[in-house]
Write a protein that holds these residues in place. Structure first.
Motif, PDB file in Angstrom:
ATOM      1  N   TRP A 195      62.207  27.953  56.352  1.00 21.62           N
ATOM      2  CA  TRP A 195      60.973  27.627  55.625  1.00 21.62           C
ATOM      3  C   TRP A 195      61.165  26.551  54.572  1.00 21.62           C
ATOM      4  CZ3 TRP A 195      56.160  28.980  57.013  1.00 21.62           C
ATOM      5  CH2 TRP A 195      56.012  30.038  57.925  1.00 21.62           C
ATOM      6  N   SER A 196      62.414  26.044  54.398  1.00 14.57           N
ATOM      7  CA  SER A 196      62.649  24.990  53.398  1.00 14.57           C
ATOM      8  C   SER A 196      62.864  23.655  54.091  1.00 14.57           C
ATOM      9  CB  SER A 196      63.911  25.302  52.598  1.00 14.57           C
ATOM     10  OG  SER A 196      63.632  26.236  51.599  1.00 14.57           O
ATOM     11  N   MET A 197      62.377  22.600  53.432  1.00 17.92           N
ATOM     12  CA  MET A 197      62.625  21.250  53.952  1.00 17.92           C
ATOM     13  C   MET A 197      64.108  20.924  53.702  1.00 17.92           C
ATOM     14  SD  MET A 197      60.271  17.969  53.161  1.00 17.92           S
ATOM     15  CE  MET A 197      60.516  17.807  51.404  1.00 17.92           C
TER      16      MET A 197
ATOM     17  N   SER B  65      58.961  23.560  44.965  1.00 13.87           N
ATOM     18  CA  SER B  65      59.685  24.829  44.972  1.00 13.87           C
ATOM     19  C   SER B  65      59.450  25.519  43.636  1.00 13.87           C
ATOM     20  CB  SER B  65      61.172  24.549  45.193  1.00 13.87           C
ATOM     21  OG  SER B  65      61.965  25.678  44.901  1.00 13.87           O
ATOM     22  N   PRO B  66      58.948  26.769  43.639  1.00 13.47           N
ATOM     23  CA  PRO B  66      58.436  27.554  44.757  1.00 13.47           C
ATOM     24  C   PRO B  66      57.250  26.844  45.435  1.00 13.47           C
ATOM     25  CG  PRO B  66      58.649  28.936  42.777  1.00 13.47           C
ATOM     26  CD  PRO B  66      58.877  27.535  42.352  1.00 13.47           C
ATOM     27  N   SER B  67      57.105  27.160  46.708  1.00 16.52           N
ATOM     28  CA  SER B  67      56.103  26.446  47.508  1.00 16.52           C
ATOM     29  C   SER B  67      54.752  27.166  47.540  1.00 16.52           C
ATOM     30  CB  SER B  67      56.638  26.322  48.941  1.00 16.52           C
ATOM     31  OG  SER B  67      55.580  26.285  49.871  1.00 16.52           O
TER      32      SER B  67
ATOM     33  N   VAL C 196      58.314  29.941  49.099  1.00 12.39           N
ATOM     34  CA  VAL C 196      59.754  29.729  49.298  1.00 12.39           C
ATOM     35  C   VAL C 196      60.359  28.945  48.132  1.00 12.39           C
ATOM     36  CG1 VAL C 196      61.443  28.528  50.753  1.00 12.39           C
ATOM     37  CG2 VAL C 196      59.595  29.847  51.780  1.00 12.39           C
ATOM     38  N   ILE C 197      61.529  29.393  47.677  1.00 10.50           N
ATOM     39  CA  ILE C 197      62.282  28.665  46.648  1.00 10.50           C
ATOM     40  C   ILE C 197      63.441  27.949  47.326  1.00 10.50           C
ATOM     41  CG2 ILE C 197      63.769  28.935  44.609  1.00 10.50           C
ATOM     42  CD1 ILE C 197      61.934  31.098  43.593  1.00 10.50           C
ATOM     43  N   ALA C 198      63.528  26.632  47.096  1.00  9.53           N
ATOM     44  CA  ALA C 198      64.595  25.837  47.739  1.00  9.53           C
ATOM     45  C   ALA C 198      65.945  26.211  47.139  1.00  9.53           C
ATOM     46  CB  ALA C 198      64.326  24.355  47.523  1.00  9.53           C
TER      47      ALA C 198
ATOM     48  N   GLY D 200      63.272  36.875  42.282  1.00 10.62           N
ATOM     49  CA  GLY D 200      64.712  37.032  42.434  1.00 10.62           C
ATOM     50  C   GLY D 200      65.310  35.922  41.588  1.00 10.62           C
ATOM     51  N   ALA D 201      66.166  35.094  42.200  1.00  5.59           N
ATOM     52  CA  ALA D 201      66.756  33.982  41.446  1.00  5.59           C
ATOM     53  C   ALA D 201      65.677  32.947  41.115  1.00  5.59           C
ATOM     54  CB  ALA D 201      67.856  33.331  42.277  1.00  5.59           C
ATOM     55  N   PRO D 202      65.728  32.376  39.887  1.00  5.42           N
ATOM     56  CA  PRO D 202      64.711  31.363  39.532  1.00  5.42           C
ATOM     57  C   PRO D 202      64.931  30.054  40.296  1.00  5.42           C
ATOM     58  CG  PRO D 202      66.326  31.630  37.762  1.00  5.42           C
ATOM     59  CD  PRO D 202      66.667  32.653  38.799  1.00  5.42           C
ATOM     60  N   ALA D 203      63.889  29.242  40.341  1.00  6.21           N
ATOM     61  CA  ALA D 203      63.995  27.919  40.977  1.00  6.21           C
ATOM     62  C   ALA D 203      64.768  26.987  40.048  1.00  6.21           C
ATOM     63  CB  ALA D 203      62.603  27.366  41.231  1.00  6.21           C
TER      64      ALA D 203
END
Ligand SMILES: Cc1ncc(COP(=O)(O)O)c(C=O)c1O
Length: 399
Positions: free
Chosen positions: A160-162, A183-185, A190-192, A223-226
């Motif tokens: 889901w990530s570019m 990101s988030p998208s 989704v977070i890259a 969860g983990a930050p962007a």
């Protein structure tokens, strides 16, 4: 005999406007509000807007400023104290050093896009964007006679990530001028991964492309930050806003962080396009940095809503994108409908729940998807999911 007056023809709107598609989420919102006016009990899960009010501190700051009656223009680049406060936040949040000179206050991130795109790109520029993605990018690029180059992402496209590899493959076919990452998208949440963001930054540097990073959903992670693109690509253009994490959509205030070389060109554009961002909004925004306790409580509410929505969708056997951040679930509804527009229309008409069809975000495969926003109240999420269960069980959808 009286001669009928000659009515001169009305000049036509420019061809440029025909290239700007309607924002389906806003159309759904209008339809849902019209139903509510007729007395229907509508669950709003279509719009990406915090239901929490603006926090107390910014409200108080704006009230105090309003009482003075002195509400004038500010510097085109924004109030120096706000620019400094934002620059400081990069050190506090990410350990990244940003000079206040590089921070430009804008009329929402939407105003920031206009300035950034005009400053960075020529007419005809080609900019790679993840698809599905935020629909206004394509519309603004179209209005400015620039081109969106879709990079498909999703379960069927290896994730889901570019990725830098996907962008490099596209640029080998025809050169690009820029890459826009988010990101988030929106709509997928989704977070890259930081290494992927760094790889995209490295590719941009290698090929002399502008990297624009839309970080409007920063602060909203489960969860983990962007990470900010500036951590690995100091010459990236970052777009951000007080609309989402800070619950200030209606104040229309955001910011850019740009390389020094773009500051003066953007100042010249801002002077003529906007003169300045509204003064009261700038005062309120500065105080928003002192409202973190209130805002973290709002985020905890989104986390609870997210659990309710994702668990219900999983129980119904519906697949979603990861939803690591932001406040959306992007859901594959193709098992139930050949066309998600029709699915959304019937879900609103028959169950009173407003959601957004995927075609807003992806003109190619969006007919298979719909976006559920969990930015509303917990009651809305619980009731919306209960109605979805009944709707799927009782409506005669696709066999
Ligand atoms: C990814 C993304 N960027 C930018 C915006 C625009 O936000 P604003 O102009 O309110 O800052 C939105 C709004 O939904 C968004 O989802």
């Amino acid at each position: 005999m009286s001669v009928p007056p000659v009515i001169p023809p009305v000049p036509a709107p420019s061809r440029r406007t025909a290239r700007v598609a309607p924002f389906l989420a806003m159309d759904v919102l209008s339809a849902a509000r019209a139903k509510a006016r007729q007395g229907a009990d509508i669950m709003h899960m279509e719009i990406g807007q915090p239901s929490a009010p603006t926090p107390r501190r910014p409200l108080e700051a704006a009230r105090a400023a309003m009482a003075s009656g002195q509400i004038g223009y500010t510097e085109a680049l924004g109030l120096p104290s706000l620019r400094e406060r934002i620059a400081r936040s990069y050190q506090d949040l990410y350990g990244v050093s940003v000079d206040a000179e590089q921070v430009i206050i804008t009329t929402g991130s939407s105003g920031g896009f206009m300035l950034a795109f005009l400053a960075a790109f020529e007419t005809g520029a080609r900019i790679a964007c993840a698809c599905p993605g935020y629909p206004a990018y394509r519309n603004i690029f179209n209005a400015l006679e620039m081109e969106t180059v879709d990079i498909p992402v999703g379960a069927a496209n290896g994730g889901w990530s570019m990725t830098a590899a996907a962008i490099a493959a596209v640029s080998r076919l025809r050169p690009l001028d820029g890459v826009l990452v988010m990101s988030p998208s929106n709509p997928t949440g989704v977070i890259a991964r930081p290494d992927e963001l760094a790889a995209i930054g490295a590719l941009c540097r290698e090929q002399g492309l502008w990297l624009i990073s839309d970080e409007i959903y920063h602060g909203l992670h489960y969860g983990a930050p962007a990470s900010t693109a500036l951590a690995t690509t100091p010459d990236a253009i970052v777009v951000n806003s007080f609309s989402k994490y800070y619950c200030m959509t209606g104040w229309r205030i955001g910011w850019l962080v740009v390389p020094q070389a773009l500051v003066r060109p953007i100042e010249r554009l801002a002077q003529s396009l906007f003169i300045s961002t509204p003064f009261l909004s700038q005062v309120a925004a500065e105080a928003a940095f002192d409202a973190i306790d209130e805002l973290e409580a709002v985020r905890a509410g989104y986390a609870r809503n997210r659990d309710i929505v994702l668990n219900a969708l999983a129980d119904l056997g519906l697949e979603t994108a990861p939803a690591d951040g932001a406040f959306y679930a992007y859901v594959d509804v193709s098992r139930h409908a050949a066309d998600s527009m029709e699915f959304c229309r019937r879900f609103l008409d028959e169950a009173g729940v407003a959601i957004t069809p995927g075609l807003d975000f992806d003109p190619h495969r969006g007919a298979h998807f719909a976006r559920f926003s969990f930015a509303g109240s917990q009651e809305t999420c619980v009731e919306g999911m209960a109605r979805l269960k009944t709707f799927l069980a009782t409506a005669s959808l696709r066999a």
